[in-house]
Write a protein that holds these residues in place. Sequence first.
Motif, mmCIF file in Angstrom:
data_model
loop_
_atom_site.group_PDB
_atom_site.id
_atom_site.type_symbol
_atom_site.label_atom_id
_atom_site.label_comp_id
_atom_site.label_asym_id
_atom_site.label_seq_id
_atom_site.Cartn_x
_atom_site.Cartn_y
_atom_site.Cartn_z
ATOM 1 N N GLU A 211 41.847 21.706 16.330
ATOM 2 C CA GLU A 211 40.491 22.144 16.701
ATOM 3 C C GLU A 211 39.737 21.006 17.393
ATOM 4 O O GLU A 211 38.997 21.238 18.357
ATOM 5 C CB GLU A 211 39.702 22.597 15.453
ATOM 6 N N THR B 266 51.644 27.315 14.805
ATOM 7 C CA THR B 266 50.931 28.049 15.852
ATOM 8 C C THR B 266 50.279 29.313 15.276
ATOM 9 O O THR B 266 49.115 29.615 15.544
ATOM 10 C CB THR B 266 51.931 28.444 16.962
ATOM 11 N N THR C 179 46.256 30.141 14.783
ATOM 12 C CA THR C 179 45.694 31.359 15.374
ATOM 13 C C THR C 179 45.001 32.209 14.312
ATOM 14 O O THR C 179 43.886 32.699 14.531
ATOM 15 C CB THR C 179 46.805 32.165 16.086
ATOM 16 N N ARG D 277 41.750 30.578 13.339
ATOM 17 C CA ARG D 277 40.728 30.706 14.385
ATOM 18 C C ARG D 277 40.177 32.132 14.431
ATOM 19 O O ARG D 277 39.004 32.344 14.682
ATOM 20 C CB ARG D 277 41.307 30.358 15.767
ATOM 21 N N LYS E 98 46.545 34.322 23.170
ATOM 22 C CA LYS E 98 45.787 33.201 22.601
ATOM 23 C C LYS E 98 46.726 32.323 21.765
ATOM 24 O O LYS E 98 46.622 31.098 21.754
ATOM 25 C CB LYS E 98 44.682 33.709 21.681
ATOM 26 N N GLN E 99 47.621 33.003 21.061
ATOM 27 C CA GLN E 99 48.612 32.326 20.218
ATOM 28 C C GLN E 99 49.457 31.356 21.062
ATOM 29 O O GLN E 99 49.744 30.239 20.635
ATOM 30 C CB GLN E 99 49.490 33.436 19.631
ATOM 31 N N ASN F 175 47.388 28.291 21.696
ATOM 32 C CA ASN F 175 47.242 27.527 20.454
ATOM 33 C C ASN F 175 48.494 26.707 20.152
ATOM 34 O O ASN F 175 48.414 25.639 19.551
ATOM 35 C CB ASN F 175 46.949 28.468 19.282
ATOM 36 N N TYR G 161 48.230 23.179 21.421
ATOM 37 C CA TYR G 161 47.315 22.293 20.688
ATOM 38 C C TYR G 161 47.868 21.867 19.333
ATOM 39 O O TYR G 161 47.735 20.711 18.939
ATOM 40 C CB TYR G 161 45.953 22.974 20.519
#
Length: 305
Positions: free
Chosen positions: A23, A135, A139, A142, A284-285, A288, A291
Amino acid sequence: MNNLIDIMQLSTEEIAELIDRAEDIIANPKKYSEACHGKKLATLFFEPSTRTRLSFEAAMYELGGNVLGFSEAKSSSAAKGESVSDTVRTVGCYADIIAMRHPKEGAPLVASRSAGVPVINAGDGGHNHPTQTLTDLLTIRREKGRLDNMTVGICGDLKFGRTVHSLMCAMSRYPGVKFVLISPEELVVPRYLITDVLEPAGVEYEEVRSLEDVMPQLDILYMTRVQRERFFNEADYLRLKDTYILTPEKLETAKKDLTILHPLPRVNEISVAVDDDPRACYFKQVLNGKYIRMALILKLLEVEV
Ligand code: NCD
């Protein structure tokens, strides 16, 4: 040595730290852009990959590091008969950290014993895939703001799907998580996950055949592909491959705040018409995944930022 072979090597506290770090990376990418300056990641992929390998590589580049490696066994000395141990012992002379995918269960564990540098399991056969689970957890946190107290439906090939196995292990540690395991009879989860993971942890679960019947109770729906490459015969694959196809119609009874995940690649199991649904989180996954792998590389290399 700092390795990540199995997701259970990380405590829930360590997972929370990795998620918090991811994050922070998302919020402050510049702060991390030289964190791995001068360091090299080797990606040793003996099996096909798009997201896992490229997200590892993008992660290392965004940390200011460099990347080397191979993306198929036939372009490495494995094709000449070299052992995994000798290959990684060699790569450990050139790289500071290794991410390895291999069709044989346990190969990354074997590699970690002779690499001399940290080894990350980027998927071993039909066994485990811990960085996909990181991951998935990033997700879910989040999207839902938590990792506990939810009903998680996992649908598709629960037998050979390695992402499923790691996800179930990881999530069995959060209170109030219930699993609904949706698969054909032939593709149920391996029994060790029931006897050695869910039952000792006292996790509530049910094994069902129909996705439609359980849809209304799910907070998370984790769809998976039938793992063609792990089948012993093509006829079985063809018979089972389209057992579950998620469509907008099937989502009519779902919760308004359902989170739909898929490790990807998708074949047929989620209709593209679902992609525009705000509950579809699989792309989105994908992002992520970069990151959280940045956070993991920092942890395993013990880089202070
Ligand atoms: C998964 C894998 O390789 O296990 N893909 C991925 O890493 N995102 C899922 C799959 O191949 O079905």
